[in-house]
Motif scaffolding. Structure first.
Motif, PDB file in Angstrom:
ATOM      1  N   ALA A  22       0.441  -1.545   0.056  1.00 43.14           N
ATOM      2  CA  ALA A  22      -0.233  -0.242   0.201  1.00 43.14           C
ATOM      3  C   ALA A  22       0.367   1.334  -0.029  1.00 43.14           C
ATOM      4  O   ALA A  22       0.141   1.726  -0.737  1.00 43.14           O
ATOM      5  N   PRO A  23       1.673   1.396   0.798  1.00 45.85           N
ATOM      6  CA  PRO A  23       2.841   2.673   0.849  1.00 45.85           C
ATOM      7  C   PRO A  23       3.493   2.990  -0.618  1.00 45.85           C
ATOM      8  O   PRO A  23       3.797   4.022  -0.779  1.00 45.85           O
ATOM      9  N   LEU A  24       4.197   2.116  -1.090  1.00 45.55           N
ATOM     10  CA  LEU A  24       4.725   1.752  -2.396  1.00 45.55           C
ATOM     11  C   LEU A  24       3.407   1.948  -3.408  1.00 45.55           C
ATOM     12  O   LEU A  24       4.572   3.531  -4.335  1.00 45.55           O
ATOM     13  N   ILE A  25       2.321   2.363  -3.666  1.00 44.07           N
ATOM     14  CA  ILE A  25       1.847   3.261  -4.395  1.00 44.07           C
ATOM     15  C   ILE A  25       1.442   4.818  -4.203  1.00 44.07           C
ATOM     16  O   ILE A  25       1.157   5.250  -5.035  1.00 44.07           O
ATOM     17  N   ASN A  26       1.535   4.866  -3.065  1.00 45.80           N
ATOM     18  CA  ASN A  26       1.693   6.741  -2.793  1.00 45.80           C
ATOM     19  C   ASN A  26       3.020   7.185  -3.753  1.00 45.80           C
ATOM     20  O   ASN A  26       2.627   8.024  -4.651  1.00 45.80           O
ATOM     21  N   GLY A  27       3.767   5.714  -3.116  1.00 46.32           N
ATOM     22  CA  GLY A  27       5.343   6.181  -3.473  1.00 46.32           C
ATOM     23  C   GLY A  27       5.754   6.759  -5.213  1.00 46.32           C
ATOM     24  O   GLY A  27       6.042   7.253  -5.443  1.00 46.32           O
ATOM     25  N   ILE A  28       4.923   5.286  -6.062  1.00 42.26           N
ATOM     26  CA  ILE A  28       4.898   5.484  -7.222  1.00 42.26           C
ATOM     27  C   ILE A  28       4.402   6.777  -7.781  1.00 42.26           C
ATOM     28  O   ILE A  28       4.221   7.679  -8.189  1.00 42.26           O
ATOM     29  N   ILE A  29       2.529   7.119  -7.192  1.00 44.57           N
ATOM     30  CA  ILE A  29       1.910   8.301  -7.446  1.00 44.57           C
ATOM     31  C   ILE A  29       2.713   9.758  -7.325  1.00 44.57           C
ATOM     32  O   ILE A  29       2.380  10.212  -7.800  1.00 44.57           O
ATOM     33  N   ARG A  30       3.103   9.633  -6.416  1.00 42.43           N
ATOM     34  CA  ARG A  30       3.844  10.521  -5.899  1.00 42.43           C
ATOM     35  C   ARG A  30       5.291  11.185  -6.842  1.00 42.43           C
ATOM     36  O   ARG A  30       5.241  11.939  -7.347  1.00 42.43           O
ATOM     37  N   LYS A  31       5.394   9.944  -7.038  1.00 39.87           N
ATOM     38  CA  LYS A  31       7.325   9.931  -8.070  1.00 39.87           C
ATOM     39  C   LYS A  31       6.693  10.455  -9.812  1.00 39.87           C
ATOM     40  O   LYS A  31       7.432  10.957  -9.886  1.00 39.87           O
ATOM     41  N   VAL A  32       5.514   9.491  -9.941  1.00 36.19           N
ATOM     42  CA  VAL A  32       5.373   9.735 -11.455  1.00 36.19           C
ATOM     43  C   VAL A  32       4.388  11.726 -12.077  1.00 36.19           C
ATOM     44  O   VAL A  32       5.004  12.256 -12.113  1.00 36.19           O
ATOM     45  N   LYS A  33       4.105  12.000 -10.439  1.00 31.29           N
ATOM     46  CA  LYS A  33       3.634  13.513 -10.503  1.00 31.29           C
ATOM     47  C   LYS A  33       4.706  14.237 -10.189  1.00 31.29           C
ATOM     48  O   LYS A  33       4.869  15.035 -11.197  1.00 31.29           O
ATOM     49  N   ALA A  54      -0.888   2.540 -10.652  1.00 29.50           N
ATOM     50  CA  ALA A  54      -0.835   3.945  -9.770  1.00 29.50           C
ATOM     51  C   ALA A  54      -0.111   4.231 -10.930  1.00 29.50           C
ATOM     52  O   ALA A  54      -0.749   5.920 -11.096  1.00 29.50           O
ATOM     53  N   VAL A  55       0.408   4.260 -11.754  1.00 28.15           N
ATOM     54  CA  VAL A  55       0.359   5.000 -13.100  1.00 28.15           C
ATOM     55  C   VAL A  55       0.172   5.926 -13.604  1.00 28.15           C
ATOM     56  O   VAL A  55      -0.797   7.197 -13.936  1.00 28.15           O
ATOM     57  N   LEU A  56      -1.292   4.962 -13.985  1.00 32.96           N
ATOM     58  CA  LEU A  56      -2.626   5.445 -14.618  1.00 32.96           C
ATOM     59  C   LEU A  56      -2.461   6.347 -13.273  1.00 32.96           C
ATOM     60  O   LEU A  56      -3.509   7.605 -14.309  1.00 32.96           O
ATOM     61  N   ILE A  57      -3.248   6.108 -12.601  1.00 30.15           N
ATOM     62  CA  ILE A  57      -3.950   7.097 -11.516  1.00 30.15           C
ATOM     63  C   ILE A  57      -3.051   8.647 -11.817  1.00 30.15           C
ATOM     64  O   ILE A  57      -3.766   9.217 -11.887  1.00 30.15           O
ATOM     65  N   ALA A  58      -2.031   8.477 -10.723  1.00 30.21           N
ATOM     66  CA  ALA A  58      -1.322   9.618 -11.004  1.00 30.21           C
ATOM     67  C   ALA A  58      -1.618  10.605 -12.426  1.00 30.21           C
ATOM     68  O   ALA A  58      -1.567  11.416 -12.620  1.00 30.21           O
ATOM     69  N   ILE A  59      -1.430  10.010 -13.726  1.00 23.71           N
ATOM     70  CA  ILE A  59      -1.623  10.242 -15.328  1.00 23.71           C
ATOM     71  C   ILE A  59      -2.909  11.233 -15.001  1.00 23.71           C
ATOM     72  O   ILE A  59      -2.921  12.528 -15.305  1.00 23.71           O
ATOM     73  N   ILE A  60      -3.915  10.203 -14.785  1.00 19.22           N
ATOM     74  CA  ILE A  60      -4.715  11.057 -15.043  1.00 19.22           C
ATOM     75  C   ILE A  60      -5.203  12.322 -13.679  1.00 19.22           C
ATOM     76  O   ILE A  60      -5.361  13.219 -13.877  1.00 19.22           O
ATOM     77  N   GLU A  61      -4.084  12.547 -13.046  1.00 23.59           N
ATOM     78  CA  GLU A  61      -4.662  13.348 -11.727  1.00 23.59           C
ATOM     79  C   GLU A  61      -3.370  14.081 -11.597  1.00 23.59           C
ATOM     80  O   GLU A  61      -3.868  15.746 -12.448  1.00 23.59           O
ATOM     81  N   THR A 111       6.201  14.335 -13.515  1.00 21.04           N
ATOM     82  CA  THR A 111       6.195  14.947 -15.201  1.00 21.04           C
ATOM     83  C   THR A 111       6.016  16.786 -14.760  1.00 21.04           C
ATOM     84  O   THR A 111       6.039  17.332 -15.807  1.00 21.04           O
ATOM     85  N   GLN A 112       6.520  16.628 -13.164  1.00 18.81           N
ATOM     86  CA  GLN A 112       6.462  18.486 -13.277  1.00 18.81           C
ATOM     87  C   GLN A 112       7.902  18.778 -13.358  1.00 18.81           C
ATOM     88  O   GLN A 112       8.703  19.496 -12.401  1.00 18.81           O
ATOM     89  N   LYS A 113       8.789  17.646 -13.949  1.00 19.61           N
ATOM     90  CA  LYS A 113      10.214  17.771 -14.054  1.00 19.61           C
ATOM     91  C   LYS A 113      10.808  18.432 -12.441  1.00 19.61           C
ATOM     92  O   LYS A 113      12.135  18.824 -12.065  1.00 19.61           O
ATOM     93  N   ARG A 114       9.986  17.468 -11.314  1.00 20.51           N
ATOM     94  CA  ARG A 114      10.831  17.482  -9.962  1.00 20.51           C
ATOM     95  C   ARG A 114      11.741  15.885  -9.640  1.00 20.51           C
ATOM     96  O   ARG A 114      10.949  14.709 -10.568  1.00 20.51           O
ATOM     97  N   LYS A 115      12.319  15.938  -8.952  1.00 15.14           N
ATOM     98  CA  LYS A 115      13.199  14.452  -8.370  1.00 15.14           C
ATOM     99  C   LYS A 115      12.195  14.063  -7.799  1.00 15.14           C
ATOM    100  O   LYS A 115      12.237  12.840  -7.776  1.00 15.14           O
ATOM    101  N   GLY A 116      11.844  15.147  -7.180  1.00 15.14           N
ATOM    102  CA  GLY A 116      10.402  14.008  -5.679  1.00 15.14           C
ATOM    103  C   GLY A 116      11.281  13.555  -4.434  1.00 15.14           C
ATOM    104  O   GLY A 116      11.993  12.855  -4.768  1.00 15.14           O
ATOM    105  N   ALA A 117       9.958  12.992  -4.109  1.00 14.15           N
ATOM    106  CA  ALA A 117      10.878  11.946  -2.684  1.00 14.15           C
ATOM    107  C   ALA A 117      10.915  10.855  -3.217  1.00 14.15           C
ATOM    108  O   ALA A 117      10.369  10.223  -4.434  1.00 14.15           O
ATOM    109  N   PRO A 118      11.528  10.187  -2.622  1.00 13.46           N
ATOM    110  CA  PRO A 118      12.550   8.316  -3.201  1.00 13.46           C
ATOM    111  C   PRO A 118      10.638   7.778  -2.710  1.00 13.46           C
ATOM    112  O   PRO A 118      10.301   8.357  -2.174  1.00 13.46           O
ATOM    113  N   LEU A 119      10.993   6.690  -3.101  1.00 10.85           N
ATOM    114  CA  LEU A 119       9.825   5.675  -3.895  1.00 10.85           C
ATOM    115  C   LEU A 119       8.825   5.320  -2.316  1.00 10.85           C
ATOM    116  O   LEU A 119       8.052   5.106  -1.998  1.00 10.85           O
TER     117      LEU A 119
END
Lengths: 315, 532, 218
Positions: free
Chosen positions: A18-29, A274-281, A32-40
């Protein structure tokens, strides 16, 4: 495999993935915003840190405030037990059923809303009232979506649906399951406080819903709340991928190896979702709160058309 | 030979586009519409002698049988009369600046496209092509309805195009189901051919055919002005130029009704009786008559009055077709003819009245018999005729239909219909009294109040009084002698007056006497519809 | 994939729901374009199959005509009409969107029951695709009722046409060729005429709100 090992396996998978999903979504977001983002794995670190910290409880709050995190995590994990991540080993005995799943989650949500109201802070009350409205709007569409899948498979047991689906040739080419897929996607977005409905990363007073309810929580309690929310998210994602995209029937080997393989497949599917959801978001903007009914109506309609197609096609 | 019926109007259309001289335009129009008459006359003779007229060319598309030839005759005869009437009508409108010089070309082009589409609809074998032609009638006549280009006309056009297009689209759905019901029994080039459908009616899929009938009735019923779908009709018929109103009412409605009749005969043959179609048609027809009766009683605009009367007569025809007894169908066909002639006569004369008085309001028409001695008289008698008074032909066919209803022991239906006809007669009679029995010396109901210094002949109130009637089109300023506030006696449209007198004579004569050829044609058509 | 036409018919039905949920005229036109593209795709697949099975290219030609006409030409025409009339973005419907969508949902149920009632349902001719297509016709009608702007009505009319075309495709593999061509000519003329009338309405009434067309009564 007996049901105890099965349940332990399922619980571990749920809690760990479960926490991994959040990590993936945040990472994809972030990507897309050209940030490095928090670790997975950032959410794991957060949870560990929160567990170690002290909890602060408002003096004005009642027992509900303290009980709510336990109820939320328990109901979420209980729901998690009902959606098999690995469909190869159908657990014997109690397998859970659509209605129970929906109402377990509703119970957790009910306590969360009560806790939001309990502290007496303005934000908590606001968040609770909004959550109540969203859940009231989404409830019919969740039910009809799951019933559609249940009808198509001929059972209301979730494990049963997932096993049945494996026998069908490519469910995603059936109108019923296309509708199910789209409706569930909208439900996931609304239920897990994703962007068109809520913004998970905001603490802006005027817009937050889920964050507003848990604003008063800290330490261990907060960790439970966060984990509960992410397990609930995983429950819906599991429903989505395991019903619309069953791949377990492709595994020909048996024994422990099969289970590991199946778990790996599951991880891949869930990450893809998770990637799909992140893309939608990323690609949507937050709706005005009063546009949320449109979204609810849309998912209801999708589910309903699926329901109807079932009657026309497979009667 | 029959192809000339398609060819002549098609060739004439570009001519109307090119020619600039107005006199030549009028002449071409007269020649074209006159040239069609002998052709259709020969076609009629052929059909009388041979039963059907068909050619192998163009995949056997061309097809005339007694049923279609009757309506084709109506189309072309009324088209000819409308063409004659148009000459003076257009000149008069041009003189008063109501239409621009360049629009005469457009008028004739659209009018002949309109005529062509109607001829096409009546002379093809394929139901799909018939649908296309009927849809094309809407499109061709859209700008004719909106010809005056003022607020009301645009509104009427919009309603006309939207409602009829949607209606016709639904008829397409019906045609598709018709096609679907024939899958398996008809194939290849025979698809959707009326003769093939009719010939194999018993092999068609019954339930699908019933569905097809419902959609076709709604669709073409919209075009024929049957009741719940009639709302475009009064607007379009009242706003169009009067010769076009005559065509719309006298001819177009029949073409749509023709499509319904064709379908009914297939469905009834398939179902082995008229129980299914009959109930629906009678309900739609009665609803139309009731609606028309209500609106006729409260009508203030004489062109709308005529339009509602068309709805009523279409309703009567629908009821008669719904009954489907030989006598009723015979009456329905005869009624079609009579209604067409009478109604186009009335619309044409209303055109002259409109040009003379510049208003459509009944309350502002005074001293009509003095102002327009011939047209006024015809209008007067014509209103009696359309209300169903003997000795005119409309009475004869209405009587036929009523007799057929009572003969079939439908006493309730018959008496309700009779009462409704009486109500409509009362409504039209009250209009008659308002128009003709108020001498020119009397002041109008509300027309005179707003006018300063009404002279002794208060035919037309002053400029301000009328301006609201025809919008901002500047009509009132161009009224004949509007400045003096009087209407000078004298016909505006001499050839038109001749035409309507001829039409009156026709309706009067057919009221007493039916030529043997006509009777035979009607009998043959009846046999085609009912079979046997 | 044998059930491609079921899937496509459901997707086409979905676009009509999308259309109902659209708020702006520009998005109507976009959704209509999408719907027509799906219809062209359906016709294209059927056409290729027919061409391979019987060697007849009628349906394929029809699908190309749809692409040229309904995916490219008519939407562009509507865009032109739309940008040509003075019109500010304002509400175009008088019921709220969820209600509209639920009513559409009712229409689907209605068409399902009426079609299966009248035509016997299970005799194999009336299938899911036909139900969906007839629902499309009904939703198009309802769309016309629910919108106030003239362009919305044109789009509704086009949706009805789409529904009818797709009904013909699914129920009988298309009409006779000449009928199809004639229907296309009629549609394009109808849309052109409606576009011109929209301009005229805008000129005379200073708006394309058809609720202002109230002069003719009784």
């Amino acid at each position: 495999m007996n049901s105890l090992t099965y349940n332990i396996l399922q619980l571990t998978v749920m809690i760990l993935v479960a926490p991994l999903i959040n990590g993936i979504i945040r990472k994809v977001k972030a990507f897309t915003q050209k940030r490095k983002g928090a670790p997975l794995l950032q959410m794991y670190f957060d949870l560990f840190k929160l567990i170690k910290k002290n909890t602060v409880v408002s003096e004005t709050s009642s027992w509900i405030f303290k009980a709510a995190p336990y109820v939320v995590i328990t109901t979420a994990l209980g729901a998690g037990l009902m959606v098999p991540s690995v469909t190869l080993v159908a657990p014997s005995g109690f397998m859970g059923d659509i209605i129970l799943l929906v109402y377990l989650l509703a119970l957790g949500r009910f306590f969360m809303m009560l806790a939001g109201l309990d502290t007496g802070s303005t934000f908590g009350g606001m968040g609770s009232s909004r959550e109540a409205m969203i859940s009231a709007l989404m409830e019919p569409s969740i039910l009809i979506t799951l019933f559609t899948a249940g009808l198509a498979a001929g059972t209301t047991s979730i494990g049963g649906i997932m096993t049945k689906v494996k026998e069908m040739p490519a469910p995603l080419t059936q109108p019923v399951f296309i509708m199910f897929f789209l409706a569930t996607l909208i439900i996931i977005i609304a239920e897990t406080s994703r962007i068109p409905v809520d913004d998970p990363s905001t603490h802006l007073e005027l817009t937050m819903v889920h964050e507003a309810m848990i604003l008063e929580y800290s330490g261990r309690h907060l960790a439970m709340m966060e984990l509960g929310a992410s397990v609930k998210q995983l429950v819906f994602i599991t429903l989505l991928v395991n019903i619309c995209l069953p791949l377990d029937q492709l595994i020909t080997i048996s024994g422990i190896g099969a289970i590991v393989l199946s778990l790996l497949l599951y991880l891949v599917k869930v990450s893809a979702a998770a990637v799909l959801i992140a893309i939608i978001e990323v690609n949507t903007v937050k709706f005005r709160f009063f546009s949320v009914p449109n979204l609810a109506a849309l998912s209801f309609i999708l589910a309903f058309i699926g329901f109807l197609e079932y009657f026309v096609l497979w009667r | 030979m029959g192809f000339l019926l398609w060819l002549i109007p098609v060739i004439s259309v570009p001519v109307f586009g090119i020619v600039k001289n107005r006199k030549v335009l009028h002449a071409v129009s007269l020649i074209v519409s006159a040239a069609m008459l002998p052709i259709v006359g020969f076609a009629t003779l052929d059909v009388l002698n041979g039963g059907v007229l068909e050619y192998d060319g163009l995949g056997g598309m061309f097809y005339l049988d007694p049923l279609s030839v009757i309506i084709l005759d109506i189309v072309l005869i009324i088209g000819f009369f409308a063409a004659i009437f148009s000459v003076s009508y257009i000149e008069e409108e041009l003189k008063h600046g109501k239409i621009a010089e360049g629009k005469v070309n457009l008028y004739y082009m659209l009018m002949y496209i309109f005529m062509f589409t109607m001829v096409l609809a009546l002379s093809v074998r394929n139901m799909g092509v018939m649908w296309i032609a009927i849809e094309a009638t809407t499109l061709a006549s859209a700008f004719l309805v909106g010809f005056y280009n003022d607020k009301q006309a645009i509104e009427a056009t919009w309603k006309y195009v939207i409602i009829c297009s949607v209606g016709i689209a639904i008829a397409m759905l019906g045609i598709i189901f018709l096609h679907m019901s024939s899958s398996g029994s008809i194939s290849g080039s025979q698809l959707l051919n009326w003769t093939a459908l009719y010939g194999n009616a018993d092999k068609l899929n019954g339930p699908v055919l019933r569905l097809a009938f419902i959609f076709i009735l709604i669709g073409f019923g919209t075009k024929a002005g049957l009741a719940p779908m009639h709302t475009w009709l009064p607007d379009a018929h009242s706003q169009a130029p009067s010769p076009i109103s005559a065509l719309l009412s006298g001819v177009l409605l029949n073409s749509a009704m023709y499509a319904i009749i064709r379908t009914v005969s297939i469905v009834n043959r398939n179902q082995g009786g008229s129980l299914f179609t009959g109930r629906i048609l009678i309900a739609a027809g009665m609803l139309s008559i009731i609606t028309a009766a209500i609106f006729i009683l409260t009508q203030k605009d004489y062109k709308r009055l005529l339009a509602y009367s068309s709805i009523e007569h279409m309703g009567i025809i629908a009821v008669a077709i719904g009954l489907f007894t030989p006598a009723a169908v015979f009456g329905a066909l005869f009624h079609m003819i009579n209604h067409s002639f009478t109604k186009s006569m009335l619309f044409l004369s209303s055109g002259s009245v409109l040009q003379k008085y510049g208003t459509r309001e009944i309350s502002r028409i005074k001293g009509l018999l003095k102002a327009l001695p011939v047209t006024g008289t015809v209008f007067f008698l014509g209103l009696f005729a359309i209300a169903g008074t003997p000795p005119f032909s409309v009475f004869a066919s209405e009587f036929n239909i009523l007799a057929a209803i009572f003969e079939g022991r439908n006493y309730l239906l018959g008496s309700v219909l009779a009462v409704l006809l009486a109500v409509i007669f009362a409504g039209i009679a009250s209009v008659l009294f308002r128009i003709f029995w108020r001498t020119s010396g009397e002041s109008g109901v509300h027309g005179a109040s707003g006018v300063h210094g009404v002279p002794e002949v208060a035919g037309v109130p002053g400029v301000h009084g009328v301006s609201d009637v025809r919008g901002e089109s500047g009509v009132s300023a161009d009224l004949p002698d509007a400045g003096e506030g009087s209407v000078k006696p004298g016909e505006v449209n001499i050839p038109g007056a001749v035409i309507i007198v001829v039409l009156l004579a026709v309706t009067l004569v057919t009221g007493f006497f039916m030529p043997a050829g006509l009777r035979e044609l009607l009998e043959n058509a009846r046999q085609i519809i009912i079979g046997g | 994939m044998d059930n491609y036409n079921q899937v496509l018919s459901v997707l086409i039905l979905l676009t009509s729901f999308m259309l109902m949920a659209n708020k702006r005229i520009k998005s109507y036109i976009g959704t209509f374009r999408l719907q027509s593209a799906l219809i062209a795709l359906t016709a294209g697949i059927m056409g290729i199959r027919a061409a391979m099975a019987e060697g007849s290219i009628d349906v394929l030609v029809v699908s190309i005509i749809i692409i040229a006409l309904k995916v490219i030409y008519i939407p562009n025409l509507l865009h032109k009409t739309f940008s040509g009339v003075e019109y500010k973005v304002e509400k175009d419907f008088f019921l709220n969107i969820p209600l509209l969508i639920l009513i559409c949902c009712g229409l689907v149920v209605f068409s399902y029951f009426s079609v299966s009632r009248v035509a016997g349902g299970s005799d194999g001719i009336m299938n899911a695709e036909v139900v969906n297509s007839i629902s499309l016709v009904l939703i198009g009608l309802f769309f016309m009722i629910s919108r106030r702007k003239a362009i919305g009505q044109i789009v509704g009319f086009l949706v009805i046409e789409n529904g009818i075309f797709i009904t013909a495709m699914f129920s009988t593999n298309g009409m006779p060729f000449i009928v199809d061509i004639g229907v296309f000519i009629d549609i394009i003329t109808a849309v052109l005429i409606m576009g011109i009338i929209v301009f005229k309405i805008n000129e005379k009434f200073d708006s394309i709100d058809i609720n202002k067309l109230k002069n003719l009564r009784g």
